[in-house]
Design an enzyme around this catalytic site. Structure first.
Site, PDB file in Angstrom:
ATOM      1  N   ASP A  71     -42.581  34.000  -9.103  1.00 18.23           N
ATOM      2  CA  ASP A  71     -43.095  33.350 -10.303  1.00 18.23           C
ATOM      3  C   ASP A  71     -42.081  32.277 -10.715  1.00 18.23           C
ATOM      4  OD1 ASP A  71     -44.497  32.993 -12.823  1.00 18.23           O
ATOM      5  OD2 ASP A  71     -42.779  34.075 -13.673  1.00 18.23           O
ATOM      6  N   ASP A 123     -41.786  30.353 -14.337  1.00 18.69           N
ATOM      7  CA  ASP A 123     -41.252  30.425 -15.704  1.00 18.69           C
ATOM      8  C   ASP A 123     -40.854  31.850 -16.073  1.00 18.69           C
ATOM      9  OD1 ASP A 123     -41.787  27.630 -16.151  1.00 18.69           O
ATOM     10  OD2 ASP A 123     -43.899  28.183 -16.304  1.00 18.69           O
TER      11      ASP A 123
END
Ligand SMILES: [Zn+2]
Length: 446
Positions: A259, A261
């Site tokens: 991922d 953020d």
């Protein structure tokens, strides 16, 4: 009959004490000349029409390979009398070229699925296809810029200006070329030194300027030159430990999906510009560890800021270029970055209606994971997902990936999805350590 040409004219001055009288392409790797590894690779992928461009100690190469029948291929030779550069030599011997051919450099150790890049070239109807890869020192490398459709837009040679961020993509030195396009654009080329024309320095920039279609083929497959004793020794070690054999995209790959953020970069509520992007502590070292252990590193990120009209694709590209540049400062790289620009809820001011849709790429959907599987031949059963939200954990579950929740960013406290993580770690560094430990344990069991 598929054709490969091999540029095998090099003397290997810097390897003199390893080579003795041998030309560079004849240097032994695991008891066999480097060039013979290339011949076997070509044959394995159905390339049986080979043309060698030879110069230094051409006699030794011809004596070893003859007409190629011992390897089940046909080998013909073009002898370069004086140095003309990589492209200059090929143009001088152009009567032996087929309509379409692969170009290999005879001083590189290569394990590339040649059939796969050939097919990508055909599907794109490209004039030339360049194998590109991210490397661990982009700041002092010549970089290639391509668009979202993998079309090469520009070449950015070092030194790079301060404060500009580029994609981490380097010309690896393996091409598929259309003879017609090469001959069409060659007359517009100005040699960069008297009579010397190179593909990388001269031909490809001229083709881009002339409007030719150059496809960038971004691949993590093994391709390295053996130009110095240190590089040569490293390639020998990588051959011995199986790194080279496993790297071909003909072999299923292991990946860690990441991922963005809250996992790689600080979670700034809906980051809208590159200026605000900052790596979390320890991220570069963690990604570098994955690179070093030959895990494919693949970012999958939801970016509804695009659909909401808060940020456009060009700015998102700048953000990702900055992220790659910051990682590159510490010798870490990403094999792919995929993003979902969509968002399901329409009816807001300033939004881009065409992107306000229910898509299958928005996590926890697995569209981006499936795209990575198609692009990189990833074996999901051997792969992992690391993220900071329940959405990431649900994505992992939906795709059949092992999952690790990191406590950076949302730390799993968002309550959006039901899936629980297989493991929880403080941050990316701890998560990567866990993956490498698990891998070492399963290697002991094997
Ligand atoms: Zn989407």
């Amino acid at each position: 009959m598929k054709q490969a040409i091999i540029l095998a004219g090099g003397a290997g001055t810097r390897l003199k004490d390893r080579l003795g009288d041998l030309p560079k392409p004849m240097i032994p790797i695991a008891g066999k000349p480097l060039l013979e590894h290339q011949v076997e690779l070509a044959k394995a992928h159905g390339f049986i029409d080979l043309v060698f461009f030879v110069h230094y100690r051409a006699d030794l190469i011809e004596n070893h390979f003859g007409d190629g029948s011992k390897w089940g291929v046909r080998i013909r030779y073009v002898t370069e009398r004086e140095p003309l550069g990589t492209a200059g030599a090929v143009l001088a011997g152009s009567e032996l070229l087929g309509e379409r051919f692969v170009v290999l450099y005879g001083d590189t150790m290569v394990n590339v699925d040649l059939g796969r890049i050939w097919k990508a070239h055909e599907n794109a109807k490209a004039d030339a296809t360049l194998l590109l890869h991210p490397n661990d020192h982009p700041l002092d490398s010549d970089l290639v810029e391509m668009d979202a459709n993998s079309r090469v837009l520009a070449f950015h040679n070092r030194p790079h200006p301060q404060g500009r961020w580029y994609q981490n993509l380097v010309n690896a030195g393996l091409y598929v070329l259309e003879k017609g396009a090469l001959l069409k654009h060659a007359p517009a080329v100005t040699p960069h030194a008297s009579h010397i024309t190179d593909f990388g320095k001269d031909i490809f920039p001229a083709m881009v300027r002339g409007g030719a279609t150059l496809l960038g083929y971004n691949s993590p497959e093994f391709i390295k030159d053996i130009g110095t004793p240190a590089r040569y020794d490293r390639v020998c070690a990588q051959f011995a430990n199986g790194t080279i054999a496993r790297s071909s995209l003909a072999t299923p790959q292991r990946a860690v999906f990441l991922d963005r953020d809250g996992t790689l970069v600080h979670d700034r509520d809906c980051l809208r510009s590159a200026d605000g992007l900052e790596l979390l502590p320890g991220v570069s070292a963690a990604v570098h560890d994955l690179n070093h252990h030959a895990w494919r590193t693949v970012v999958v990120t939801n970016q509804p800021v695009i659909a909401k009209g808060w940020c456009d694709e060009a700015e998102l590209q700048r953000m990702h270029n900055k992220m790659e540049t910051l990682l590159g400062l510490e010798h870490a790289f990403l094999d792919r970055i995929y993003y979902c620009p969509h968002h399901p809820d329409a009816g807001f001011e300033g939004e881009r209606r065409e992107l306000k849709i229910r898509c299958d790429c928005r996590k926890p959907g697995i569209g981006m994971i499936q795209k990575a599987v198609a692009d990189l031949n990833i074996d999901l059963a051997q792969s992992w997902m690391i993220g900071d939200t329940t959405t990431d954990m649900q994505t992992a579950k939906n795709a059949g990936l092992k999952s690790i929740l990191v406590r950076t960013g949302a730390g799993g406290g968002d309550g959006k999805q039901a899936a629980t993580p297989d493991f929880v770690c403080d941050d990316l560094q701890a998560a990567v350590k866990l993956i490498l430990e698990q891998d070492a344990k399963s290697a002991d069991r094997r």
